[in-house]
Design a protein around this motif. Structure first.
Motif, PDB file in Angstrom:
ATOM      1  N   ASN A 190       0.803  -1.228   0.000  1.00 15.17           N
ATOM      2  CA  ASN A 190       0.000   0.000   0.000  1.00 15.17           C
ATOM      3  C   ASN A 190       0.836   1.278   0.000  1.00 15.17           C
ATOM      4  OD1 ASN A 190      -2.373  -1.532   0.138  1.00 15.17           O
ATOM      5  ND2 ASN A 190      -2.225  -1.679   2.361  1.00 15.17           N
ATOM      6  N   SER A 191       2.161   1.145  -0.117  1.00 15.72           N
ATOM      7  CA  SER A 191       3.020   2.330  -0.056  1.00 15.72           C
ATOM      8  C   SER A 191       3.737   2.547  -1.376  1.00 15.72           C
ATOM      9  CB  SER A 191       4.053   2.171   1.076  1.00 15.72           C
ATOM     10  OG  SER A 191       3.404   2.086   2.322  1.00 15.72           O
ATOM     11  N   ASP A 192       3.946   3.815  -1.693  1.00 16.89           N
ATOM     12  CA  ASP A 192       4.663   4.213  -2.899  1.00 16.89           C
ATOM     13  C   ASP A 192       6.152   4.015  -2.673  1.00 16.89           C
ATOM     14  OD1 ASP A 192       5.874   5.437  -5.034  1.00 16.89           O
ATOM     15  OD2 ASP A 192       4.773   7.324  -4.880  1.00 16.89           O
ATOM     16  N   LEU A 193       6.739   3.009  -3.337  1.00 18.44           N
ATOM     17  CA  LEU A 193       8.145   2.673  -3.126  1.00 18.44           C
ATOM     18  C   LEU A 193       9.052   3.849  -3.473  1.00 18.44           C
ATOM     19  CD1 LEU A 193      10.183   0.569  -2.263  1.00 18.44           C
ATOM     20  CD2 LEU A 193      10.195  -0.321  -4.603  1.00 18.44           C
ATOM     21  N   LYS A 194       8.678   4.603  -4.513  1.00 19.47           N
ATOM     22  CA  LYS A 194       9.486   5.761  -4.905  1.00 19.47           C
ATOM     23  C   LYS A 194       9.508   6.801  -3.780  1.00 19.47           C
ATOM     24  CE  LYS A 194       9.942   9.271  -8.538  1.00 19.47           C
ATOM     25  NZ  LYS A 194       9.361   9.806  -9.799  1.00 19.47           N
ATOM     26  N   ARG A 195       8.356   7.021  -3.146  1.00 18.64           N
ATOM     27  CA  ARG A 195       8.294   7.966  -2.030  1.00 18.64           C
ATOM     28  C   ARG A 195       9.079   7.443  -0.830  1.00 18.64           C
ATOM     29  NH1 ARG A 195       5.449   8.927   2.628  1.00 18.64           N
ATOM     30  NH2 ARG A 195       5.047  11.150   3.107  1.00 18.64           N
ATOM     31  N   LEU A 196       8.956   6.142  -0.563  1.00 16.58           N
ATOM     32  CA  LEU A 196       9.704   5.560   0.565  1.00 16.58           C
ATOM     33  C   LEU A 196      11.199   5.771   0.384  1.00 16.58           C
ATOM     34  CD1 LEU A 196       7.923   2.156   1.328  1.00 16.58           C
ATOM     35  CD2 LEU A 196       7.822   4.269   2.623  1.00 16.58           C
ATOM     36  N   LYS A 197      11.699   5.489  -0.806  1.00 12.50           N
ATOM     37  CA  LYS A 197      13.133   5.627  -1.049  1.00 12.50           C
ATOM     38  C   LYS A 197      13.581   7.084  -1.001  1.00 12.50           C
ATOM     39  CE  LYS A 197      13.808   1.350  -3.682  1.00 12.50           C
ATOM     40  NZ  LYS A 197      14.262   0.745  -4.958  1.00 12.50           N
ATOM     41  N   ALA A 198      12.662   7.993  -1.304  1.00 11.95           N
ATOM     42  CA  ALA A 198      13.006   9.418  -1.297  1.00 11.95           C
ATOM     43  C   ALA A 198      13.093   9.978   0.123  1.00 11.95           C
ATOM     44  CB  ALA A 198      11.987  10.205  -2.120  1.00 11.95           C
ATOM     45  N   PHE A 199      12.186   9.549   1.005  1.00 14.27           N
ATOM     46  CA  PHE A 199      12.077  10.178   2.317  1.00 14.27           C
ATOM     47  C   PHE A 199      12.492   9.274   3.484  1.00 14.27           C
ATOM     48  CE2 PHE A 199       8.710  12.523  -0.121  1.00 14.27           C
ATOM     49  CZ  PHE A 199       9.403  13.728  -0.173  1.00 14.27           C
ATOM     50  N   TYR A 200      12.626   7.977   3.258  1.00 17.17           N
ATOM     51  CA  TYR A 200      12.916   7.037   4.345  1.00 17.17           C
ATOM     52  C   TYR A 200      14.349   6.518   4.250  1.00 17.17           C
ATOM     53  CZ  TYR A 200       8.142   6.559   6.159  1.00 17.17           C
ATOM     54  OH  TYR A 200       6.939   6.773   6.761  1.00 17.17           O
ATOM     55  N   LYS A 201      14.916   6.258   5.402  1.00 16.80           N
ATOM     56  CA  LYS A 201      16.234   5.636   5.473  1.00 16.80           C
ATOM     57  C   LYS A 201      16.086   4.158   5.845  1.00 16.80           C
ATOM     58  CE  LYS A 201      18.524   9.922   6.855  1.00 16.80           C
ATOM     59  NZ  LYS A 201      19.393  10.593   7.846  1.00 16.80           N
ATOM     60  N   THR A 202      17.137   3.382   5.587  1.00 23.53           N
ATOM     61  CA  THR A 202      17.176   1.971   5.985  1.00 23.53           C
ATOM     62  C   THR A 202      18.138   1.808   7.155  1.00 23.53           C
ATOM     63  OG1 THR A 202      18.990   1.404   4.499  1.00 23.53           O
ATOM     64  CG2 THR A 202      16.747   1.288   3.604  1.00 23.53           C
ATOM     65  N   TYR A 203      18.180   0.598   7.685  1.00 24.63           N
ATOM     66  CA  TYR A 203      19.110   0.339   8.798  1.00 24.63           C
ATOM     67  C   TYR A 203      20.549   0.650   8.401  1.00 24.63           C
ATOM     68  CZ  TYR A 203      22.130  -2.126  12.027  1.00 24.63           C
ATOM     69  OH  TYR A 203      23.134  -2.430  12.901  1.00 24.63           O
ATOM     70  N   ASP A 204      20.936   0.295   7.176  1.00 20.54           N
ATOM     71  CA  ASP A 204      22.308   0.568   6.738  1.00 20.54           C
ATOM     72  C   ASP A 204      22.607   2.058   6.740  1.00 20.54           C
ATOM     73  OD1 ASP A 204      23.117  -2.032   6.460  1.00 20.54           O
ATOM     74  OD2 ASP A 204      22.580  -2.170   4.345  1.00 20.54           O
ATOM     75  N   ASP A 205      21.581   2.876   6.511  1.00 22.88           N
ATOM     76  CA  ASP A 205      21.772   4.325   6.494  1.00 22.88           C
ATOM     77  C   ASP A 205      21.981   4.898   7.899  1.00 22.88           C
ATOM     78  OD1 ASP A 205      21.407   4.450   3.709  1.00 22.88           O
ATOM     79  OD2 ASP A 205      19.227   4.549   3.932  1.00 22.88           O
ATOM     80  N   ILE A 206      21.413   4.233   8.922  1.00 27.95           N
ATOM     81  CA  ILE A 206      21.448   4.810  10.285  1.00 27.95           C
ATOM     82  C   ILE A 206      22.336   4.038  11.236  1.00 27.95           C
ATOM     83  CG2 ILE A 206      19.079   5.653   9.986  1.00 27.95           C
ATOM     84  CD1 ILE A 206      18.270   3.424  12.058  1.00 27.95           C
ATOM     85  N   LYS A 207      22.902   2.927  10.811  1.00 25.27           N
ATOM     86  CA  LYS A 207      23.574   2.020  11.753  1.00 25.27           C
ATOM     87  C   LYS A 207      24.755   2.653  12.481  1.00 25.27           C
ATOM     88  CE  LYS A 207      26.421  -0.209   8.178  1.00 25.27           C
ATOM     89  NZ  LYS A 207      26.682  -1.498   7.468  1.00 25.27           N
ATOM     90  N   ASN A 208      25.315   3.733  11.931  1.00 27.65           N
ATOM     91  CA  ASN A 208      26.433   4.405  12.601  1.00 27.65           C
ATOM     92  C   ASN A 208      25.994   5.655  13.354  1.00 27.65           C
ATOM     93  OD1 ASN A 208      28.411   2.551  11.622  1.00 27.65           O
ATOM     94  ND2 ASN A 208      28.352   3.583   9.633  1.00 27.65           N
ATOM     95  N   ASN A 209      24.678   5.870  13.458  1.00 27.11           N
ATOM     96  CA  ASN A 209      24.141   7.055  14.133  1.00 27.11           C
ATOM     97  C   ASN A 209      23.857   6.779  15.603  1.00 27.11           C
ATOM     98  OD1 ASN A 209      24.175   8.114  11.581  1.00 27.11           O
ATOM     99  ND2 ASN A 209      21.963   8.252  11.341  1.00 27.11           N
ATOM    100  N   LYS A 210      23.702   7.865  16.365  1.00 25.10           N
ATOM    101  CA  LYS A 210      23.161   7.812  17.724  1.00 25.10           C
ATOM    102  C   LYS A 210      21.894   8.669  17.743  1.00 25.10           C
ATOM    103  CE  LYS A 210      26.717   5.740  19.945  1.00 25.10           C
ATOM    104  NZ  LYS A 210      26.643   4.568  20.833  1.00 25.10           N
ATOM    105  N   TYR A 211      20.881   8.230  18.503  1.00 24.72           N
ATOM    106  CA  TYR A 211      19.625   8.971  18.570  1.00 24.72           C
ATOM    107  C   TYR A 211      19.239   9.227  20.024  1.00 24.72           C
ATOM    108  CZ  TYR A 211      18.883   8.076  13.597  1.00 24.72           C
ATOM    109  OH  TYR A 211      18.999   8.044  12.233  1.00 24.72           O
ATOM    110  N   ASP A 212      18.678  10.399  20.262  1.00 29.63           N
ATOM    111  CA  ASP A 212      18.111  10.677  21.574  1.00 29.63           C
ATOM    112  C   ASP A 212      16.904   9.769  21.826  1.00 29.63           C
ATOM    113  OD1 ASP A 212      19.569  13.273  22.465  1.00 29.63           O
ATOM    114  OD2 ASP A 212      19.005  13.639  20.386  1.00 29.63           O
TER     115      ASP A 212
END
Length: 598
Positions: free
Chosen positions: A79-101
């Motif tokens: 039910n989701s637009d894959l093009k929109r997901l890839k444009a606005f969403y990150k994956t685990y590989d994108d955030i795995k080196n981050n820290k979050y509050d």
């Protein structure tokens, strides 16, 4: 203050209608403040609807917040637009080196499917582990709350006979800062087919149930440190969300009753009354303010998941206390390194094992001296030997009783009872006195099935009798890094010749402090038999109260004034890295105790 979100994620007129104040990345970068970094792992099929609901809840505070949207790379929802997901969403590989509050992980309409059969279960488990080490506070909503409890604590859910559907009234079971300002009863929108009974939490003292009903199961649970918040409801829901679910279920010919306590007079033909919004806004505001903003370190890269826990002699005085300690340790996955003291007093007229061993070491010294004295002193020598044997037997029976109660007799016979032969023959007072911690650590390690690490192999003294901090830190990192679950005896280390060297009394505090320093721990737990540092001696003053918070200087002043609450030398290592000290009660693990930090 605004939310910082990607441009074009949500159209401007929707943001304006919802009163959501946003700021673009470029504008936020010019402001001299650090925004909170929050990741939203969106598992819901209607991504845009869930985005708007959560952003609305997060925008109700004065905090500037940077949002990262995260999706499952191993699964693309229909039910989701894959093009929109890839444009606005990150994956685990994108955030795995981050820290979050903070992080929010949403629910998903898959609650009746076994976790192991969910297509993205392995990826979600990776994110769960990421959250434990790299996020200060994580909120799990609805299904993800159940999945997280299953992953972290092995707490399973049950399938309800009917859908738990409507706006349910809950009583506030206890005070907690995440529901500060709540009325005694409050409403939570709920929509799920599964539940978790409150009885499942009895063996987990680290988990606090704040709301529960017999017909819905638990609805709100937190860990005591608020690093995990398990929210089984949907305070973020719009006015018509439950209505749309009801119409959808009817259109699919499902047997579904109208959501209870939702429509006026419970009549689906009448208007919907929103009665959960004020509690929901307060809940999210409390979470962001008290559990995230006021607790997360300003230098976000310093967020850590590992901790060191020290248990005093009163916490390990007999087999019953060992069982309490085991429950406390296993109630959290990150209690990896355990520092222990020798057994303390079991009752008022009892003696501490270390006192017995000090006395025993003095007798050993007397015995060795007397052997070199004239023959006329042989009678005195024999008397001292008799007393020594009686005291050795007394100490041996104390440890043997613990081993027998814990069903560790074979381990005692194979590895521990021979220690008393070494004690009997030793002329080193420091070796003898250190055996209380050594034997207690051996027993606890076997009982927990943890590795035993001898303090003499990781704590080193230089030729002047001072701790060699650099050498000790290197050994701690190397050896404990190879043994993720370990028990370490406190109170002693070794010198350049390999001989045992002890700290002053209370030195187990120093051992735990050194290990916490070397491992860059976020928290150093110091467990004892009182509810933290008290305003006076609770044994003589029934009106003594716990001091909830101190800084390092205040703690040192208390120690300098004669209070035996903590070993003074143990302050400097943790203070140098601003590691939080928690003074906690083994016999009352739910008590918050005293927190020491600058």
């Amino acid at each position: 203050m605004p939310l910082i979100i990607p441009k074009d994620l949500i159209v401007e007129d929707v943001l304006e209608r919802e009163n959501i104040f946003t700021m673009r990345d470029s504008s936020a970068a010019q402001q001299d403040i650090r925004p909170l970094n929050i990741a939203i792992v969106n598992l819901m099929p209607k991504k845009e609807e869930t985005e708007l609901q959560l952003l609305r809840m997060l925008s109700n505070t004065a905090l500037q917040i940077n949002i990262d949207l995260v999706r499952m790379e191993s699964y693309n929802p229909e039910n989701s637009d894959l093009k929109r997901l890839k444009a606005f969403y990150k994956t685990y590989d994108d955030i795995k080196n981050n820290k979050y509050d903070a992080m929010i992980i949403t629910g998903a309409p898959i609650e009746t499917i076994a976790y192991e059969k969910i297509k993205y279960w392995d990826e979600l488990k990776t994110i769960f582990e990421f959250a434990k080490e790299n996020v200060y506070s994580t909120m799990f909503i609805c299904w993800s709350a159940q999945a997280a409890l299953y992953h972290y604590y092995n707490i399973g859910h049950k399938v309800s006979d009917h859908k738990i559907f409507g706006v349910f009234e809950f009583d506030k079971l206890k005070d907690n800062k995440i529901i500060k300002g709540f009325d005694d009863t409050f409403l939570i929108p709920t929509s799920r087919h599964t539940y978790v009974n409150i009885e499942e939490f009895e063996d987990y003292p680290d988990l606090e149930v704040l709301a529960s009903r017999e017909d819905t199961g638990v609805s709100l649970v937190t860990t005591k440190d608020h690093r995990f918040v398990f929210n089984f409801g949907h305070w973020e829901y719009d006015k018509d969300t439950l209505h749309n679910e009801y119409i959808r279920d009817l259109s699919q010919s499902k047997k579904i009753a109208p959501p209870i306590n939702y429509y006026e007079d419970n009549d689906p033909k009448k208007d919907i009354k929103i009665r959960w919004r004020s509690a929901g806004n307060l809940f999210f505001s409390n979470w962001l303010n008290y559990c995230v903003y006021q607790e997360t370190p300003y230098a976000i890269d310093t967020i850590k998941g590992k901790s060191v826990s020290k248990f005093g002699g009163s916490s390990l005085k007999d087999a019953g206390q060992f069982a309490k300690v085991k429950k406390i340790i296993f109630s959290k996955d990150d209690r990896d390194v355990i520092v222990v003291s020798a057994p303390g007093r079991r009752f008022k007229s009892d003696t501490k094992i270390t006192d017995e061993l000090i006395s025993l070491s003095e007798k050993n010294k007397n015995i060795i001296d007397l052997k070199n004295i004239m023959k006329s002193l042989e009678d005195d020598l024999k008397t001292q030997e008799i007393y020594r044997e009686l005291q050795l037997e007394k100490i041996k029976k104390r440890f043997l009783s613990i081993a027998e109660d814990l069903k560790l007799e074979d381990f005692w016979n194979e590895e521990l009872k021979f220690v008393f032969d070494e004690i009997k023959e030793s002329n080193s007072p420091e070796f003898i006195v250190s055996r209380g911690e050594y034997l207690n650590a051996k027993l606890l390690a076997k009982y927990l099935d943890y590795d035993f690490i001898d303090a003499k192999d990781i704590i080193f003294f230089d030729e002047h009798g001072h701790v060699d901090l650099e050498k000790s830190s290197e050994a701690i990192k190397k050896i404990i890094g190879e043994n993720k679950k370990a028990v370490v005896p406190g109170f002693y280390g070794s010198n350049g010749s390999g001989d045992i060297v002890t700290f002053s009394r209370g030195g187990s505090d120093y051992t735990g402090s050194l290990i916490a320093y070397a491992l860059d721990s976020s928290v150093y737990e110091n467990w004892t038999d009182v509810n933290g540092i008290m305003t006076s001696d609770p044994k003589s003053d029934p009106n003594a109260k716990t001091i909830n918070k101190l800084n390092y200087s205040q703690l040192k002043d208390i120690i300098d004034n004669g209070a035996e609450v903590y070993q003074g030398d143990a302050i400097d290592p943790v203070k140098s890295k601003n590691i939080t000290i928690k003074i906690l009660n083994t016999n009352d693990p739910e008590n918050g105790g005293t927190i020491i930090k600058d």
